[in-house]
Design a protein around this motif. Structure first.
Motif, PDB file in Angstrom:
ATOM      1  N   PRO A  78      -2.180  -4.606 -17.351  1.00 45.43           N
ATOM      2  CA  PRO A  78      -2.543  -4.009 -16.065  1.00 45.43           C
ATOM      3  C   PRO A  78      -2.747  -2.493 -16.076  1.00 45.43           C
ATOM      4  CG  PRO A  78      -0.209  -4.481 -16.111  1.00 45.43           C
ATOM      5  CD  PRO A  78      -0.776  -5.022 -17.374  1.00 45.43           C
ATOM      6  N   LEU A  79      -2.340  -1.797 -17.144  1.00 43.68           N
ATOM      7  CA  LEU A  79      -2.517  -0.344 -17.117  1.00 43.68           C
ATOM      8  C   LEU A  79      -3.976   0.035 -17.354  1.00 43.68           C
ATOM      9  CD1 LEU A  79       0.351   1.692 -18.776  1.00 43.68           C
ATOM     10  CD2 LEU A  79      -0.536   1.794 -16.461  1.00 43.68           C
ATOM     11  N   PHE A 147     -10.409  -2.537  -8.594  1.00 47.60           N
ATOM     12  CA  PHE A 147     -10.614  -1.154  -8.166  1.00 47.60           C
ATOM     13  C   PHE A 147     -11.821  -0.544  -8.862  1.00 47.60           C
ATOM     14  CE2 PHE A 147     -10.099   3.411  -8.143  1.00 47.60           C
ATOM     15  CZ  PHE A 147      -9.892   3.641  -6.799  1.00 47.60           C
ATOM     16  N   TYR A 150     -14.695  -1.552  -7.086  1.00 48.67           N
ATOM     17  CA  TYR A 150     -14.899  -0.774  -5.854  1.00 48.67           C
ATOM     18  C   TYR A 150     -15.716   0.476  -6.162  1.00 48.67           C
ATOM     19  CZ  TYR A 150     -13.721   2.958  -2.581  1.00 48.67           C
ATOM     20  OH  TYR A 150     -13.789   4.028  -1.746  1.00 48.67           O
ATOM     21  N   LEU A 189     -13.142  -1.459   3.866  1.00 51.07           N
ATOM     22  CA  LEU A 189     -12.403  -2.697   4.093  1.00 51.07           C
ATOM     23  C   LEU A 189     -12.009  -3.331   2.756  1.00 51.07           C
ATOM     24  CD1 LEU A 189     -14.085  -4.651   7.028  1.00 51.07           C
ATOM     25  CD2 LEU A 189     -12.191  -3.056   7.055  1.00 51.07           C
ATOM     26  N   LEU A 191     -11.528  -1.761  -0.039  1.00 50.82           N
ATOM     27  CA  LEU A 191     -10.470  -0.961  -0.655  1.00 50.82           C
ATOM     28  C   LEU A 191      -9.116  -1.276  -0.025  1.00 50.82           C
ATOM     29  CD1 LEU A 191      -9.887   1.249  -2.708  1.00 50.82           C
ATOM     30  CD2 LEU A 191     -10.210   2.923  -0.899  1.00 50.82           C
ATOM     31  N   LEU A 192      -9.102  -1.445   1.307  1.00 49.13           N
ATOM     32  CA  LEU A 192      -7.851  -1.774   1.998  1.00 49.13           C
ATOM     33  C   LEU A 192      -7.306  -3.100   1.466  1.00 49.13           C
ATOM     34  CD1 LEU A 192      -5.843  -1.073   4.185  1.00 49.13           C
ATOM     35  CD2 LEU A 192      -7.375  -2.042   5.882  1.00 49.13           C
ATOM     36  N   ALA A 194      -7.917  -4.400  -1.452  1.00 48.29           N
ATOM     37  CA  ALA A 194      -7.476  -4.196  -2.836  1.00 48.29           C
ATOM     38  C   ALA A 194      -6.081  -3.568  -2.858  1.00 48.29           C
ATOM     39  CB  ALA A 194      -8.475  -3.315  -3.580  1.00 48.29           C
ATOM     40  N   ALA A 195      -5.834  -2.621  -1.932  1.00 44.89           N
ATOM     41  CA  ALA A 195      -4.520  -1.979  -1.869  1.00 44.89           C
ATOM     42  C   ALA A 195      -3.439  -3.017  -1.573  1.00 44.89           C
ATOM     43  CB  ALA A 195      -4.523  -0.892  -0.792  1.00 44.89           C
ATOM     44  N   LEU A 196      -3.718  -3.899  -0.622  1.00 47.74           N
ATOM     45  CA  LEU A 196      -2.727  -4.911  -0.264  1.00 47.74           C
ATOM     46  C   LEU A 196      -2.471  -5.855  -1.432  1.00 47.74           C
ATOM     47  CD1 LEU A 196      -3.863  -5.746   3.382  1.00 47.74           C
ATOM     48  CD2 LEU A 196      -1.897  -4.407   2.654  1.00 47.74           C
ATOM     49  N   TYR A 198      -2.815  -5.140  -4.619  1.00 47.63           N
ATOM     50  CA  TYR A 198      -2.027  -4.427  -5.633  1.00 47.63           C
ATOM     51  C   TYR A 198      -0.566  -4.373  -5.220  1.00 47.63           C
ATOM     52  CZ  TYR A 198      -0.654  -1.242  -9.247  1.00 47.63           C
ATOM     53  OH  TYR A 198      -0.025  -0.713 -10.336  1.00 47.63           O
ATOM     54  N   GLY A 199      -0.338  -4.122  -3.925  1.00 42.17           N
ATOM     55  CA  GLY A 199       1.030  -4.052  -3.439  1.00 42.17           C
ATOM     56  C   GLY A 199       1.781  -5.355  -3.642  1.00 42.17           C
ATOM     57  N   GLY A 202       0.841  -6.252  -8.069  1.00 38.79           N
ATOM     58  CA  GLY A 202       1.038  -5.205  -9.061  1.00 38.79           C
ATOM     59  C   GLY A 202      -0.044  -5.116 -10.121  1.00 38.79           C
ATOM     60  N   LEU A 204      -4.693  -5.271 -10.501  1.00 39.44           N
ATOM     61  CA  LEU A 204      -5.981  -5.600  -9.909  1.00 39.44           C
ATOM     62  C   LEU A 204      -6.912  -6.184 -10.968  1.00 39.44           C
ATOM     63  CD1 LEU A 204      -6.594  -2.676  -7.407  1.00 39.44           C
ATOM     64  CD2 LEU A 204      -6.082  -5.044  -6.897  1.00 39.44           C
TER      65      LEU A 204
ATOM     66  N   VAL B  42      -5.889   4.268   4.342  1.00 36.50           N
ATOM     67  CA  VAL B  42      -5.843   3.424   3.140  1.00 36.50           C
ATOM     68  C   VAL B  42      -5.159   4.177   1.998  1.00 36.50           C
ATOM     69  CG1 VAL B  42      -7.222   2.182   1.453  1.00 36.50           C
ATOM     70  CG2 VAL B  42      -7.894   2.174   3.836  1.00 36.50           C
ATOM     71  N   LEU B  45      -1.535   4.180   2.397  1.00 35.14           N
ATOM     72  CA  LEU B  45      -1.026   2.858   2.005  1.00 35.14           C
ATOM     73  C   LEU B  45      -0.852   2.778   0.488  1.00 35.14           C
ATOM     74  CD1 LEU B  45      -0.463   0.099   3.390  1.00 35.14           C
ATOM     75  CD2 LEU B  45      -2.715  -0.583   2.646  1.00 35.14           C
ATOM     76  N   PHE B  46      -1.846   3.300  -0.246  1.00 34.33           N
ATOM     77  CA  PHE B  46      -1.743   3.311  -1.707  1.00 34.33           C
ATOM     78  C   PHE B  46      -0.510   4.111  -2.135  1.00 34.33           C
ATOM     79  CE2 PHE B  46      -6.251   2.002  -2.470  1.00 34.33           C
ATOM     80  CZ  PHE B  46      -5.992   1.086  -3.465  1.00 34.33           C
ATOM     81  N   ILE B  49       2.533   2.068  -1.756  1.00 31.91           N
ATOM     82  CA  ILE B  49       2.584   1.021  -2.784  1.00 31.91           C
ATOM     83  C   ILE B  49       3.036   1.627  -4.113  1.00 31.91           C
ATOM     84  CG2 ILE B  49       1.113  -0.502  -4.153  1.00 31.91           C
ATOM     85  CD1 ILE B  49      -0.395  -0.997  -1.457  1.00 31.91           C
ATOM     86  N   LYS B  52       6.650   1.930  -4.024  1.00 34.69           N
ATOM     87  CA  LYS B  52       7.320   0.635  -4.240  1.00 34.69           C
ATOM     88  C   LYS B  52       7.446   0.320  -5.727  1.00 34.69           C
ATOM     89  CE  LYS B  52       6.380  -3.381  -2.377  1.00 34.69           C
ATOM     90  NZ  LYS B  52       5.450  -4.402  -1.894  1.00 34.69           N
ATOM     91  N   ALA B  54       5.508  -1.442  -7.594  1.00 40.10           N
ATOM     92  CA  ALA B  54       5.395  -2.891  -7.710  1.00 40.10           C
ATOM     93  C   ALA B  54       5.032  -3.329  -9.119  1.00 40.10           C
ATOM     94  CB  ALA B  54       4.351  -3.397  -6.720  1.00 40.10           C
ATOM     95  N   ALA B  55       4.335  -2.476  -9.854  1.00 41.59           N
ATOM     96  CA  ALA B  55       3.760  -2.951 -11.105  1.00 41.59           C
ATOM     97  C   ALA B  55       4.815  -3.164 -12.191  1.00 41.59           C
ATOM     98  CB  ALA B  55       2.714  -1.974 -11.595  1.00 41.59           C
ATOM     99  N   ASP B  61       4.952   4.243  -9.321  1.00 44.16           N
ATOM    100  CA  ASP B  61       3.892   3.623 -10.106  1.00 44.16           C
ATOM    101  C   ASP B  61       2.696   4.581 -10.186  1.00 44.16           C
ATOM    102  OD1 ASP B  61       1.993   2.071 -11.205  1.00 44.16           O
ATOM    103  OD2 ASP B  61       2.215   0.387  -9.827  1.00 44.16           O
ATOM    104  N   VAL B  63      -0.355   4.031 -11.290  1.00 38.22           N
ATOM    105  CA  VAL B  63      -1.701   3.457 -11.147  1.00 38.22           C
ATOM    106  C   VAL B  63      -2.279   3.669  -9.741  1.00 38.22           C
ATOM    107  CG1 VAL B  63      -3.054   1.347 -11.302  1.00 38.22           C
ATOM    108  CG2 VAL B  63      -1.331   1.842 -13.025  1.00 38.22           C
ATOM    109  N   MET B  67      -5.629   5.691  -8.433  1.00 35.66           N
ATOM    110  CA  MET B  67      -6.639   5.080  -7.562  1.00 35.66           C
ATOM    111  C   MET B  67      -6.915   5.964  -6.350  1.00 35.66           C
ATOM    112  SD  MET B  67      -5.518   1.124  -7.594  1.00 35.66           S
ATOM    113  CE  MET B  67      -5.501   0.167  -9.079  1.00 35.66           C
TER     114      MET B  67
END
Lengths: 507, 113
Positions: A78-79, A147, A150, A189, A191-192, A194-196, A198-199, A202, A204, B42, B45-46, B49, B52, B54-55, B61, B63, B67
């Motif tokens: 994922p990196l 991403f 995007y 939209l 991107l939003l 994609a953010a969710l 990823y959250g 962890g 994309l 947005v 929000l990043f 995240i 958090k 999460a990764a 994090d 990443v 972004m």
């Protein structure tokens, strides 16, 4: 597990993917440096290289039977970011290279600067934007990270929007601005969403995400919400009804080679990502409700776009509304191709075939309309009587393109619609077959509106001498759409490579 | 209320405001501004995240932070392009609106072919 490991390491031939992205970027940067006078020559030098690379990728995918992968910088996801090419990517790359080369050859001389004349901005802009658009398309088709995709989509928008308003007329500026606002709405939209994602997961990376969503499909309400946001954003960019309002003015007002590329390729890029999202990333989430909604919007687009195409007074607007309708066909593949049913592979092939054949047919029709406009000085359908004698190849190209849109044999459009119809009958979803038939009839109507008067005996006053070279380019593209109808079975095998369900069956 | 929740609510409010403006305001310049407000939400929000982690269980994090930086560059270019188009439209027509629906109506009156 084997497929997972394969998707996270560079495969043989992976460097081809990097080259396919870099070649147009080099062309774009070089053109910027040397200026509009030589930009055309650079573009023509690199187009065969790009086409060769696309073909090499397609052959490599076909021979190995596995997607090609390149891990950028040796940092695995994922990196890091991966580039991947499956069968669908490979054929899209080849189509993009062919259509862009044809549009470029059509434009040759149209943006030339004679020696001794001060250089204008349009030639530099056209050739750099065309190559920038090509690079962005390559990243969209090869990108393995949501991403990264995007960014590719945004690059595509930034290259496509100025192409609409190259001549700087007020109405083209308005059309370009409207297009840009729709596109920005769509990408933010996306991107939003994609953010969710990823959250929640962890990563994309498409392959890792597919693995994680399969393990825990609805881990949070955010996932469904993210999928909805991303799809809505991509639909705005694809111009699926009812988000199509920006498309007709933008595509109809752009210069002909730009219209051809926009209608044939640019709207397909966001469609390609919708397919990636629902088939690769989260097939588990694609419930009947979701796929039926997408197909219902597609059906509405077919009927609405075709009827509006029938009512247009200008040729280029007619073709643009026909694009709205043909985009609708693409979405009929969703309820038919999802899952591992006996008819899914057929529907998948049909959907991909529709993407390819529409690209060739529509590019041919826009270029043919460009020839008509150039020689008559207008494109009013009511005054096209008798032009068939003055520009036979252009009208023939328009007719052949129309054949594919109608879905009559022999043509790629026929193969596409036949496969989709078979799948809809086999799966018991009759409604889509009926919509396709009605759409074909309506397409017949609007093609007839142009071709019938063009073949009349009448004399027309031409403003400019006919350019046989440009007519021949349009005709070559139309023949491409027809030739797709003769695609051998091996071609359909290529389309299946990398399709998640097909790969699962192989394991 | 923790800082993360406050930031999250702010992000959500920005997204809501931006979305509302983008959808309802007919004026292109306001739409461009609304797009930027939405984008800021947005990016926030990043940021959350990233916090958090999460990764990979990092404290923060990296990443999503990368972004956001890319996203800001993209949003900046998009805004520049949109404003340039709008300015040019204003210079040509002396109006900065997309109404009335001009593009389809005046196809070829006095245009170079």
């Amino acid at each position: 597990m084997l497929a997972m490991a394969l998707a996270l390491a560079t495969t043989g031939g992976g460097y081809l993917l990097v080259l396919a992205v870099i070649v147009p970027v080099i062309g774009m940067l070089l053109s910027l440096v040397v200026g509009g006078r030589h930009a055309e020559r650079i573009a023509f030098a690199l187009m065969p290289a790009g086409l060769g690379l696309a073909l090499a990728i397609a052959i490599e995918v076909w021979v190995t039977g596995q997607p090609l992968v390149y891990i950028l910088g040796g940092w695995p996801p994922p990196l890091g970011i991966a580039l991947r090419a499956d069968g669908f990517s490979a054929v899209m790359l080849v189509t993009a290279a062919l259509v862009i080369a044809a549009a470029g050859y059509f434009a040759r001389g149209g943006f030339a600067t004679p020696p001794g004349v001060a250089e204008k901005r349009a030639p530099l802009a056209f050739w750099t934007l065309l190559q920038g658009l090509w690079a962005a398309l390559a990243v969209v088709f090869l990108g393995g990270d949501l991403f990264n995709l995007y960014v590719a989509l945004e690059l595509l928008t930034f290259a496509a929007v100025p192409l609409v308003c190259l001549d700087g007329r007020p109405e083209t500026l308005a059309a370009a601005l409207r297009y840009l606002l729709f596109a920005l709405f769509g990408s933010v939209l996306y991107l939003l969403g994609a953010a969710l994602l990823y959250g929640t997961y962890g990563t994309l990376d498409i392959v890792l995400l597919a693995d994680r969503t399969a393990a825990e499909p609805l881990v949070a309400p955010a996932v469904g919400f993210a999928a909805g946001l991303m799809t809505a954003g991509l639909l705005a960019k694809t111009a699926l009804f009812p988000l199509h309002l920006w498309l007709p003015p933008a595509h109809a007002n752009a210069p002909p080679p730009a219209s051809a590329v926009l209608s044939a390729l640019v709207v397909k890029a966001s469609f390609f990502l919708i397919v990636r999202l629902w088939f690769d990333v989260m097939p588990g989430l694609a419930s009947a409700a979701v796929t039926t909604l997408l197909a219902a919007l597609g059906a509405a687009a077919i009927l609405f776009g075709s009827v509006l195409a029938l009512r247009q007074a200008r040729l280029k607007l007619l073709i643009a509304y026909s694009t709205v309708a043909q985009i609708g066909y693409l979405f009929l593949m969703f309820p038919l191709a999802i899952g591992g049913h006996p008819w899914s592979a057929e529907a998948w092939s049909g959907g991909v075939m529709q993407t390819l054949s529409h690209a060739f047919a529509k590019a041919a029709m826009f270029l043919a309309a460009g020839v008509v406009y150039e020689q008559l000085g207008h494109d009013r359908i009511a005054e096209l009587r008798g032009i068939g004698r003055a520009m036979p190849m252009a009208i023939f190209a328009f007719g052949l393109g129309g054949l594919s849109l109608m879905g009559l044999p022999p043509s790629g459009g026929f193969a596409a619609k036949w496969l989709l119809m078979q799948a809809s009958v086999e799966s018991g979803q009759w409604a889509w077959a009926v919509v396709m038939l009605v759409g074909g009839l309506l397409a017949g109507g609007y093609v007839y509106r142009v071709v019938a008067p063009a073949l009349d005996r009448a004399t027309v006053a031409l403003k400019a001498p006919a350019s046989r070279r440009r007519e021949a380019v349009a005709l070559a593209l139309a023949l491409g759409a027809v030739l797709l109808g003769f695609a051998p079975p091996e071609f359909f095998d290529l389309l299946q490579i990398g399709r998640p369900v097909a790969m699962a069956a192989l394991r | 209320m923790s800082a993360a929740i406050l930031a999250g609510l702010t992000g959500a409010a920005l997204v809501g405001l931006g979305l509302y403006g983008l959808l309802t305001d007919p004026h292109p310049l306001r739409k461009i501004l609304a797009f930027n407000i939405l984008g800021s939400g947005v990016f926030l929000l990043f940021g959350i995240i990233a916090r958090k982690g999460a990764a990979a269980g990092f404290a923060a994090d990296p990443v999503p932070q990368a972004m956001v930086i890319t996203g800001i560059v993209v949003a900046f270019s998009a805004t520049a392009l949109a404003v340039t188009l709008l300015l040019r439209l204003f210079q040509e027509t002396r109006r900065a609106t997309l109404e009335p629906d001009a593009p389809a109506k005046t196809p070829d009156a006095g245009v170079d072919g």
